[in-house]
Scaffold this motif. Sequence first.
Motif, PDB file in Angstrom:
ATOM      1  N   GLY A  31       8.824  -0.426 -60.059  1.00 19.93           N
ATOM      2  CA  GLY A  31       8.895  -1.860 -59.813  1.00 19.93           C
ATOM      3  C   GLY A  31      10.278  -2.270 -59.357  1.00 19.93           C
ATOM      4  N   GLY A  32      10.619  -3.540 -59.630  1.00 25.01           N
ATOM      5  CA  GLY A  32      11.891  -4.088 -59.169  1.00 25.01           C
ATOM      6  C   GLY A  32      11.707  -5.137 -58.094  1.00 25.01           C
ATOM      7  N   TYR A  33      10.492  -5.746 -58.043  1.00 21.10           N
ATOM      8  CA  TYR A  33      10.183  -6.785 -57.054  1.00 21.10           C
ATOM      9  C   TYR A  33      10.476  -6.319 -55.641  1.00 21.10           C
ATOM     10  CZ  TYR A  33       8.421 -11.135 -59.126  1.00 21.10           C
ATOM     11  OH  TYR A  33       7.623 -12.105 -59.681  1.00 21.10           O
ATOM     12  N   TRP A  34      10.216  -5.042 -55.354  1.00 18.64           N
ATOM     13  CA  TRP A  34      10.371  -4.408 -54.041  1.00 18.64           C
ATOM     14  C   TRP A  34      11.825  -4.358 -53.562  1.00 18.64           C
ATOM     15  CZ3 TRP A  34       7.080  -8.856 -54.233  1.00 18.64           C
ATOM     16  CH2 TRP A  34       5.727  -8.577 -54.441  1.00 18.64           C
ATOM     17  N   MET A  35      12.773  -4.779 -54.424  1.00 16.96           N
ATOM     18  CA  MET A  35      14.160  -4.878 -53.958  1.00 16.96           C
ATOM     19  C   MET A  35      15.148  -4.212 -54.907  1.00 16.96           C
ATOM     20  SD  MET A  35      14.830  -8.926 -54.734  1.00 16.96           S
ATOM     21  CE  MET A  35      14.709  -9.592 -56.391  1.00 16.96           C
ATOM     22  N   ALA A  36      14.653  -3.498 -55.922  1.00 19.91           N
ATOM     23  CA  ALA A  36      15.555  -2.875 -56.892  1.00 19.91           C
ATOM     24  C   ALA A  36      14.889  -1.639 -57.485  1.00 19.91           C
ATOM     25  CB  ALA A  36      15.916  -3.869 -58.003  1.00 19.91           C
ATOM     26  N   LEU A  37      15.686  -0.889 -58.241  1.00 21.51           N
ATOM     27  CA  LEU A  37      15.282   0.336 -58.928  1.00 21.51           C
ATOM     28  C   LEU A  37      15.008   1.475 -57.938  1.00 21.51           C
ATOM     29  CD1 LEU A  37      13.057  -1.049 -61.831  1.00 21.51           C
ATOM     30  CD2 LEU A  37      15.487  -0.476 -61.855  1.00 21.51           C
ATOM     31  N   SER A  38      14.723   2.644 -58.509  1.00 24.45           N
ATOM     32  CA  SER A  38      14.541   3.849 -57.694  1.00 24.45           C
ATOM     33  C   SER A  38      13.815   4.895 -58.520  1.00 24.45           C
ATOM     34  CB  SER A  38      15.906   4.405 -57.259  1.00 24.45           C
ATOM     35  OG  SER A  38      16.571   5.002 -58.375  1.00 24.45           O
ATOM     36  N   ARG A  39      13.608   6.033 -57.916  1.00 22.05           N
ATOM     37  CA  ARG A  39      12.934   7.113 -58.637  1.00 22.05           C
ATOM     38  C   ARG A  39      13.787   7.630 -59.801  1.00 22.05           C
ATOM     39  NH1 ARG A  39      15.322   9.975 -54.206  1.00 22.05           N
ATOM     40  NH2 ARG A  39      15.941  12.140 -54.719  1.00 22.05           N
ATOM     41  N   ALA A  40      15.095   7.423 -59.749  1.00 22.74           N
ATOM     42  CA  ALA A  40      15.986   7.938 -60.789  1.00 22.74           C
ATOM     43  C   ALA A  40      15.721   7.293 -62.148  1.00 22.74           C
ATOM     44  CB  ALA A  40      17.443   7.711 -60.388  1.00 22.74           C
ATOM     45  N   GLU A  41      15.185   6.063 -62.164  1.00 25.53           N
ATOM     46  CA  GLU A  41      14.897   5.377 -63.424  1.00 25.53           C
ATOM     47  C   GLU A  41      13.409   5.400 -63.770  1.00 25.53           C
ATOM     48  OE1 GLU A  41      18.275   3.375 -61.257  1.00 25.53           O
ATOM     49  OE2 GLU A  41      16.132   3.494 -60.784  1.00 25.53           O
ATOM     50  N   SER A  42      12.639   6.234 -63.102  1.00 24.50           N
ATOM     51  CA  SER A  42      11.187   6.027 -63.122  1.00 24.50           C
ATOM     52  C   SER A  42      10.365   7.251 -63.488  1.00 24.50           C
ATOM     53  CB  SER A  42      10.751   5.512 -61.742  1.00 24.50           C
ATOM     54  OG  SER A  42      11.485   4.361 -61.380  1.00 24.50           O
ATOM     55  N   SER A  43      10.984   8.213 -64.179  1.00 25.01           N
ATOM     56  CA  SER A  43      10.242   9.429 -64.549  1.00 25.01           C
ATOM     57  C   SER A  43      10.130   9.580 -66.058  1.00 25.01           C
ATOM     58  CB  SER A  43      10.915  10.656 -63.938  1.00 25.01           C
ATOM     59  OG  SER A  43      12.294  10.704 -64.272  1.00 25.01           O
ATOM     60  N   PHE A  44      10.187   8.478 -66.786  1.00 23.28           N
ATOM     61  CA  PHE A  44      10.220   8.525 -68.248  1.00 23.28           C
ATOM     62  C   PHE A  44       8.933   9.072 -68.864  1.00 23.28           C
ATOM     63  CE2 PHE A  44       9.912   4.235 -66.469  1.00 23.28           C
ATOM     64  CZ  PHE A  44       8.604   3.908 -66.760  1.00 23.28           C
ATOM     65  N   MET A  45       7.850   9.125 -68.098  1.00 25.45           N
ATOM     66  CA  MET A  45       6.583   9.661 -68.601  1.00 25.45           C
ATOM     67  C   MET A  45       6.406  11.146 -68.298  1.00 25.45           C
ATOM     68  SD  MET A  45       6.418   8.704 -65.358  1.00 25.45           S
ATOM     69  CE  MET A  45       6.381   6.921 -65.530  1.00 25.45           C
ATOM     70  N   ALA A  46       7.339  11.763 -67.562  1.00 23.08           N
ATOM     71  CA  ALA A  46       7.111  13.099 -67.013  1.00 23.08           C
ATOM     72  C   ALA A  46       6.952  14.169 -68.090  1.00 23.08           C
ATOM     73  CB  ALA A  46       8.241  13.469 -66.051  1.00 23.08           C
ATOM     74  N   ARG A  47       7.765  14.118 -69.135  1.00 27.22           N
ATOM     75  CA  ARG A  47       7.674  15.170 -70.150  1.00 27.22           C
ATOM     76  C   ARG A  47       6.391  15.047 -70.972  1.00 27.22           C
ATOM     77  NH1 ARG A  47      10.989  18.958 -71.895  1.00 27.22           N
ATOM     78  NH2 ARG A  47      12.673  18.061 -70.621  1.00 27.22           N
ATOM     79  N   ALA A  48       6.054  13.828 -71.372  1.00 28.02           N
ATOM     80  CA  ALA A  48       4.833  13.641 -72.161  1.00 28.02           C
ATOM     81  C   ALA A  48       3.607  14.093 -71.373  1.00 28.02           C
ATOM     82  CB  ALA A  48       4.703  12.184 -72.585  1.00 28.02           C
ATOM     83  N   LEU A  49       3.572  13.805 -70.077  1.00 23.60           N
ATOM     84  CA  LEU A  49       2.453  14.242 -69.250  1.00 23.60           C
ATOM     85  C   LEU A  49       2.472  15.759 -69.055  1.00 23.60           C
ATOM     86  CD1 LEU A  49       2.307  11.410 -66.556  1.00 23.60           C
ATOM     87  CD2 LEU A  49       0.720  11.790 -68.447  1.00 23.60           C
ATOM     88  N   TYR A  50       3.656  16.322 -68.846  1.00 25.41           N
ATOM     89  CA  TYR A  50       3.798  17.774 -68.693  1.00 25.41           C
ATOM     90  C   TYR A  50       3.195  18.510 -69.884  1.00 25.41           C
ATOM     91  CZ  TYR A  50       6.259  22.294 -68.797  1.00 25.41           C
ATOM     92  OH  TYR A  50       6.577  23.627 -68.885  1.00 25.41           O
ATOM     93  N   GLU A  51       3.439  17.989 -71.067  1.00 22.03           N
ATOM     94  CA  GLU A  51       2.934  18.643 -72.272  1.00 22.03           C
ATOM     95  C   GLU A  51       1.418  18.547 -72.389  1.00 22.03           C
ATOM     96  OE1 GLU A  51       5.258  16.722 -75.263  1.00 22.03           O
ATOM     97  OE2 GLU A  51       7.046  17.967 -74.858  1.00 22.03           O
ATOM     98  N   GLN A  52       0.808  17.685 -71.567  1.00 18.80           N
ATOM     99  CA  GLN A  52      -0.652  17.576 -71.524  1.00 18.80           C
ATOM    100  C   GLN A  52      -1.220  18.221 -70.260  1.00 18.80           C
ATOM    101  OE1 GLN A  52      -2.579  16.403 -73.952  1.00 18.80           O
ATOM    102  NE2 GLN A  52      -0.827  15.900 -75.263  1.00 18.80           N
ATOM    103  N   GLY A  53      -0.394  18.986 -69.530  1.00 17.77           N
ATOM    104  CA  GLY A  53      -0.881  19.696 -68.352  1.00 17.77           C
ATOM    105  C   GLY A  53      -0.971  18.857 -67.099  1.00 17.77           C
ATOM    106  N   ILE A  54      -0.188  17.768 -67.044  1.00 17.30           N
ATOM    107  CA  ILE A  54      -0.237  16.842 -65.908  1.00 17.30           C
ATOM    108  C   ILE A  54       1.142  16.752 -65.271  1.00 17.30           C
ATOM    109  CG2 ILE A  54      -0.709  14.452 -65.202  1.00 17.30           C
ATOM    110  CD1 ILE A  54      -2.418  14.295 -67.855  1.00 17.30           C
TER     111      ILE A  54
END
Length: 290
Positions: A85-108
């Motif tokens: 998100g960021g109203y199309w004008m802020a943020l980036s992929r660097a702040e947006s992978s907070f779910m990656a480990r939890a999903l990895y542990e479920q095979g995703i």
Amino acid sequence: MVDLDDWPGSGLSDEELDVAYNVRRKAGPELFERHMARYRAESESAVDGLPGHPGIVYDEASGERLDVWGVGDDGPRPVFVFLHGGYWMALSRAESSFMARALYEQGIATVVPDYTLAPKATLEEIVRQVRASIAWVHRHGREHGLDPERIVVGGSSAGGHLTGMTMVGGWQEEFGLPADVVKAAMPFSGLFDIRPITRVYVNEYVKLDVERAAALSPALLPHGRRCPAVVAVAEHDGTGFVEQSRAFAPLWGAGEAMVVPDRDHFDVVLDLGDPESAPFRTLLGLVRSL
């Protein structure tokens, strides 16, 4: 024919629209900065030591990149594509992978694309880039440990809008993709009719008129194939986001919107990093249903 004068909040004053859609002001500067710090810290922690392929150029025209996280040795994994998100004008992929480990542990696996921010890019171009990232996953995902037949898309706020723009029909053929390339979706606190944005502060950056906003509104576009979807929103979200989520969920055939208690516009999506949370379990159910 879409009535360009009849849109959510069209009868409200500019001040009332600001209350409905200015969620940063609603949170206040201290809480907002605390949320942003959590995005960064939890994303860095989630991908630390996680197998993946960061920094891949997915769109030659713009040069934009994506990160692939959480691949395994067990063959191509289903993939969750998260649009920030960021109203199309802020943020980036660097702040947006907070779910990656939890999903990895479920095979995703998790894929997090950047897109060129407004006002450098028009919203039409941002939508094109996001769709190009889905095309990249479908075409090249297998060689990076991703299953192109099990793509689930989600995003928060502006990313919820962009998720909606991948759910609708009519764009896939241009990219050489099957109509069902997106197998399931979970937008959070999304904007699905963005005509109200033409009268709030964000329009200083995205520079939309009502006609262009209507053409970029998932709620107003042909649905094509309705993929399984859960439309989530926070209990303490901006009223505009709550109303839009409640309206879009049944329109998509998704039943009622999932209202997450005790969450606001910014922290609701962070629940995706918590395997015990209802949003995480819901996303897991979507992926495993494929």
